[in-house]
Design a protein around this motif. Structure first.
Motif, PDB file in Angstrom:
ATOM      1  N   GLU A 142       0.824  -1.205   0.007  1.00 34.95           N
ATOM      2  CA  GLU A 142      -0.196   0.174  -0.050  1.00 34.95           C
ATOM      3  C   GLU A 142       0.967   1.236  -0.049  1.00 34.95           C
ATOM      4  O   GLU A 142       0.247   2.433   0.378  1.00 34.95           O
ATOM      5  CB  GLU A 142      -1.150   0.126   1.311  1.00 34.95           C
ATOM      6  N   TYR A 154       2.631   4.399  -1.757  1.00 34.46           N
ATOM      7  CA  TYR A 154       2.608   5.474  -2.609  1.00 34.46           C
ATOM      8  C   TYR A 154       3.811   5.817  -3.117  1.00 34.46           C
ATOM      9  O   TYR A 154       4.285   6.694  -2.341  1.00 34.46           O
ATOM     10  CB  TYR A 154       1.485   6.449  -2.237  1.00 34.46           C
ATOM     11  N   PHE A 185       4.342   7.296  -6.523  1.00 36.98           N
ATOM     12  CA  PHE A 185       4.092   7.936  -7.779  1.00 36.98           C
ATOM     13  C   PHE A 185       5.440   8.525  -8.549  1.00 36.98           C
ATOM     14  O   PHE A 185       5.931   9.342  -7.814  1.00 36.98           O
ATOM     15  CB  PHE A 185       3.032   9.113  -7.706  1.00 36.98           C
ATOM     16  N   ARG A 202      -0.831  -4.113  -3.603  1.00 37.86           N
ATOM     17  CA  ARG A 202      -1.831  -2.611  -3.401  1.00 37.86           C
ATOM     18  C   ARG A 202      -0.839  -1.753  -3.323  1.00 37.86           C
ATOM     19  O   ARG A 202      -1.416  -0.471  -3.120  1.00 37.86           O
ATOM     20  CB  ARG A 202      -2.705  -2.736  -2.253  1.00 37.86           C
ATOM     21  N   HIS A 216       1.202   1.657  -5.121  1.00 34.51           N
ATOM     22  CA  HIS A 216       0.908   2.391  -6.164  1.00 34.51           C
ATOM     23  C   HIS A 216       2.127   3.120  -6.796  1.00 34.51           C
ATOM     24  O   HIS A 216       3.091   3.822  -6.090  1.00 34.51           O
ATOM     25  CB  HIS A 216       0.051   3.809  -5.525  1.00 34.51           C
ATOM     26  N   PRO A 248       2.261   4.265 -10.335  1.00 38.60           N
ATOM     27  CA  PRO A 248       2.166   4.717 -11.685  1.00 38.60           C
ATOM     28  C   PRO A 248       3.242   5.556 -12.271  1.00 38.60           C
ATOM     29  O   PRO A 248       3.873   6.448 -11.340  1.00 38.60           O
ATOM     30  CB  PRO A 248       0.881   5.632 -11.500  1.00 38.60           C
ATOM     31  N   GLU A 304      -0.977  -0.946  -8.560  1.00 34.83           N
ATOM     32  CA  GLU A 304      -1.211   0.020  -9.336  1.00 34.83           C
ATOM     33  C   GLU A 304      -0.185   0.579 -10.244  1.00 34.83           C
ATOM     34  O   GLU A 304       0.826   1.120  -9.438  1.00 34.83           O
ATOM     35  CB  GLU A 304      -2.015   1.422  -8.886  1.00 34.83           C
TER      36      GLU A 304
END
Length: 172
Positions: free
Chosen positions: A18, A20, A22, A38, A40, A42, A60
């Motif tokens: 989980e 993040y 980016f 899970r 992230h 991208p 993701e």
């Protein structure tokens, strides 16, 4: 943005679920055996990363760069890898069940013995990719490019690049 110097970081067998990250720049990072479920990522750059046996369920990773990444035996069930650069990636024995790889570039990728069941591979590029023993059950290959299915395991529910499905219109 999360950045590391080339090859300087190891997160082997680490729990990054989980997280993040980016547009993270993590080339050559070692996350083998790590829990990245899970996560992230991208637009991240994980070129030449070691993600062997990593848990990437429901990750993701749209538009990610995984050029020459090692993903053998990784669990990518339900992951979003739409438009991912997986050129020359090693995905041998990886589980991509239910993953989204729409428009992914799999040029020269090793997909031998991987599970691509229920996977969306529309418009994916398979030029020079190997699929020996890969399982493509109920897989959508509509408009996939340069795919050689001669040694892959397919069934009547597989949608071919031209839109043809063997079981279409037949009653069973």
């Amino acid at each position: 943005m999360f950045n590391t110097q080339r090859g300087s970081e190891s997160f082997k067998e680490t729990d990054l679920s989980e997280a993040y990250l980016f547009e993270a720049s993590l080339p050559e990072i070692n996350c083998s055996g790590s829990d990245l479920s899970r996560i992230h990522l991208p637009y991240a750059n994980l070129s030449q990363a070691n993600l062997c046996q990593a848990q990437l369920m429901d990750a993701e990773m749209g538009d990610i760069k995984l050029y020459q990444a090692k993903l053998s035996q990784a669990n990518l069930q339900g992951a979003n890898l739409s438009r991912a650069n997986l050129r020359f990636a090693d995905l041998q024995e990886a589980d991509l069940t239910g993953a989204n790889l729409q428009g992914a570039d799999l040029h020269g990728a090793n997909l031998n013995c991987c599970n691509l069941s229920n996977t969306d591979l529309r418009r994916a590029n398979f030029s020079k990719a190997t699929l020996d023993g890969a399982k493509l059950v109920n897989t959508n290959l509509f408009r996939a490019q340069d795919i050689d299915l001669s040694t892959a395991l397919i069934d009547r529910t597989t949608i071919y690049p031209d839109g043809y499905q063997q079981g279409e219109g037949e009653e069973g």
